[in-house]
Design an enzyme around this catalytic site. Structure first.
Site, PDB file in Angstrom:
ATOM      1  N   THR A 159       0.816  -1.216   0.000  1.00 16.81           N
ATOM      2  CA  THR A 159       0.000   0.000   0.000  1.00 16.81           C
ATOM      3  C   THR A 159       0.839   1.250   0.000  1.00 16.81           C
ATOM      4  OG1 THR A 159      -1.838  -1.084   1.077  1.00 16.81           O
ATOM      5  CG2 THR A 159      -1.675   1.285   1.414  1.00 16.81           C
ATOM      6  N   TYR A 195      -8.155   0.248  -3.043  1.00 15.62           N
ATOM      7  CA  TYR A 195      -7.188   0.904  -3.926  1.00 15.62           C
ATOM      8  C   TYR A 195      -6.320  -0.177  -4.554  1.00 15.62           C
ATOM      9  CZ  TYR A 195      -4.774  -0.099   0.369  1.00 15.62           C
ATOM     10  OH  TYR A 195      -4.294  -0.755   1.477  1.00 15.62           O
ATOM     11  N   SER A 214       1.483  -7.701  -0.768  1.00 15.93           N
ATOM     12  CA  SER A 214       2.209  -8.689   0.060  1.00 15.93           C
ATOM     13  C   SER A 214       1.419  -9.949   0.388  1.00 15.93           C
ATOM     14  CB  SER A 214       2.705  -8.034   1.346  1.00 15.93           C
ATOM     15  OG  SER A 214       1.649  -7.891   2.279  1.00 15.93           O
ATOM     16  N   THR A 222       1.469  -4.406   4.184  1.00 11.61           N
ATOM     17  CA  THR A 222       1.309  -4.676   5.628  1.00 11.61           C
ATOM     18  C   THR A 222       0.716  -6.060   5.895  1.00 11.61           C
ATOM     19  OG1 THR A 222      -0.884  -3.674   5.612  1.00 11.61           O
ATOM     20  CG2 THR A 222       0.985  -2.237   6.168  1.00 11.61           C
ATOM     21  N   ASP A 223       0.068  -6.675   4.881  1.00  9.93           N
ATOM     22  CA  ASP A 223      -0.626  -7.943   5.145  1.00  9.93           C
ATOM     23  C   ASP A 223       0.323  -9.031   5.644  1.00  9.93           C
ATOM     24  OD1 ASP A 223      -3.203  -7.856   2.536  1.00  9.93           O
ATOM     25  OD2 ASP A 223      -2.871  -6.686   4.360  1.00  9.93           O
ATOM     26  N   LYS A 260      -0.138  -7.522  12.945  1.00  7.22           N
ATOM     27  CA  LYS A 260      -1.140  -6.602  12.399  1.00  7.22           C
ATOM     28  C   LYS A 260      -2.459  -6.892  13.109  1.00  7.22           C
ATOM     29  CE  LYS A 260      -3.135  -4.920   8.041  1.00  7.22           C
ATOM     30  NZ  LYS A 260      -3.103  -4.999   6.543  1.00  7.22           N
ATOM     31  N   GLU A 267      -2.010 -29.039  26.909  1.00  9.20           N
ATOM     32  CA  GLU A 267      -3.272 -29.608  26.398  1.00  9.20           C
ATOM     33  C   GLU A 267      -3.069 -30.930  25.664  1.00  9.20           C
ATOM     34  OE1 GLU A 267      -5.959 -27.386  28.135  1.00  9.20           O
ATOM     35  OE2 GLU A 267      -6.437 -28.955  26.666  1.00  9.20           O
TER      36      GLU A 267
HETATM   37  N1  DGL Z   1      -2.575  -5.781  -0.389  1.00  9.74           N
HETATM   38  C1  DGL Z   1      -2.085  -5.409   0.911  1.00  9.74           C
HETATM   39  C2  DGL Z   1      -0.566  -5.658   0.992  1.00  9.74           C
HETATM   40  O1  DGL Z   1       0.121  -5.421  -0.001  1.00  9.74           O
HETATM   41  C3  DGL Z   1      -2.345  -3.978   1.209  1.00  9.74           C
HETATM   42  C4  DGL Z   1      -2.124  -3.680   2.649  1.00  9.74           C
HETATM   43  C5  DGL Z   1      -0.999  -2.707   2.900  1.00  9.74           C
HETATM   44  O2  DGL Z   1       0.087  -2.758   2.272  1.00  9.74           O
HETATM   45  O3  DGL Z   1      -1.224  -1.904   3.809  1.00  9.74           O
HETATM   46  O4  DGL Z   1      -0.093  -6.093   2.048  1.00  9.74           O
END
Ligand code: DGL
Length: 356
Positions: free
Chosen positions: A39, A53, A86, A119-120, A192, A313
């Site tokens: 992103t 987006y 990602s 971020t993913d 995250k 467990e």
């Molecule tokens: N498609 C997600 C990624 O590339 C977008 C999320 C982001 O980068 O914040 O991880």
């Protein structure tokens, strides 16, 4: 005569400025920015588009040009390693990135590295690098929760903070770091926690490492686990990582996914169980059968916080399973993949889960 004197004076001023600028540049750290997409490199249809987006559309040079302030904190150079959202990150991407990071950090003229990333899966890439980077020099992962075209896009300030962090002496030897939202997190424990808000990255319970404020990093804690220069893992001659898959636990769970992963050749399974990694009656026999076939089984938890207790467990000693300690399932998968490049002995693998 006067014109000649003026020209000589202007030349002297310009020469002094160039020398001063050169001296200044020499004083600034050399930081490489490796771009991978996400992103932070994303664009939306309008300035109010903060979801829906397109990620991974802006190149690394454009990211750098968008933040001229970077030149005040470091001598930066950019490299586009790849350009992906990602969620599509693969083991092959990780091996390429890890080898490139190690090659660059071995250079005397590189003081630190920033990796721009979606971020993913950022927390996973960060932990993978935490386990394979063979240097004490700072490596900082950075991303954004809003695309570059959005009102109050967080990418530029996150990138500025990441670059000054990667060039700071305080960050040396701290392991791979992740920085968004003016915060500094350790790769091992950050995750995250929100699908869309700028404060998404947190280190619940174990706590973040520090903050970046007024152009300076402030550290308040450090990881107690081995990382980077102290790692026993080496990917220099690794061209493929062993297949490890994750089975998610839930009420009414069955063994279909587990059996399919094992049949497809998984060398390891992370069982992301409910609670403290409990094994459903309908799934336990399939886990035992998989272990008997040689598949390594790691008991983790879907809960997110707390210690996954060995022999809690389930009787791991008797079943010959491994306990994930406090690693979440996606990070347990990374450590198991790297462990399997060195051993298939469960006692050795358990030691690694208590070491990293
Ligand atoms: N498609 C997600 C990624 O590339 C977008 C999320 C982001 O980068 O914040 O991880």
């Amino acid at each position: 005569m006067l014109r000649h004197q003026t020209a000589r004076y202007l030349f002297a001023v310009m020469a002094t400025m160039l020398v001063f600028a050169g001296a200044q540049a020499q004083k600034l750290p050399n930081v490489m920015i490796l771009a991978t997409g996400g992103t932070i490199a994303g664009t939306g249809a309008s300035s109010t588009t903060t979801v829906g987006y397109t990620a991974a559309t802006v190149g690394v040079q454009q990211l750098i040009q968008a933040v001229p302030e970077l030149a005040k904190v470091a001598n930066v150079k950019g490299e586009q390693v790849f350009q992906i959202a990602s969620e599509s990150m693969t083991n092959e991407h990780w091996l390429t990135l890890g080898k490139r990071v190690n090659a660059l950090l071995a250079q005397a003229d590189v003081d630190g590295i920033v990796i721009t990333h979606g971020t993913d899966t950022m927390e996973e890439t960060a932990y993978f690098l935490d386990l394979v980077v063979k240097s004490r020099k700072p490596v900082v992962l950075v991303g954004a929760m809003r695309p570059s075209t959005a009102l109050s896009a967080d990418g530029p300030i996150n990138l500025y903070n990441a670059v000054l962090l990667a060039g700071s002496p305080e960050a040396v030897g701290k392991g791979v770091l992740l920085s968004l939202n003016d915060q500094i997190h350790a790769a091992r424990d950050v995750t995250k926690t929100n699908t869309s808000t700028p404060d998404s990255f947190k280190t619940p319970e174990l706590g973040l490492m520090g903050y970046i404020q007024g152009g300076k990093p402030f550290f308040y804690r450090a990881s107690t686990r081995k990382h980077t220069a102290d790692t026993e893992f080496d990917i220099a001659n690794v061209n493929a990582l062993p297949q490890v898959d994750i089975v998610y636990g839930y009420a009414n769970m069955n063994a279909v996914a587990l059996d399919a992963f094992v049949a497809a050749g998984a060398k390891g399974i992370i069982h992301a169980g409910v609670g403290d990694g409990s094994l459903a009656a309908r799934v336990k026999p399939a886990l035992i059968a998989a272990r008997k076939k040689g598949t390594i089984i790691v008991r983790a938890s879907r809960v997110g916080q707390g210690i996954l207790a060995r022999n809690g467990e389930a009787n791991d000693d008797e079943l010959d399973f491994v306990a994930a300690d406090t690693l979440n399932p996606q990070k347990a998968r990374i450590l198991l993949m790297l462990a399997l490049t060195k051993t298939s002995k469960t006692a050795e693998i358990q030691r690694m889960f208590y070491t990293y």
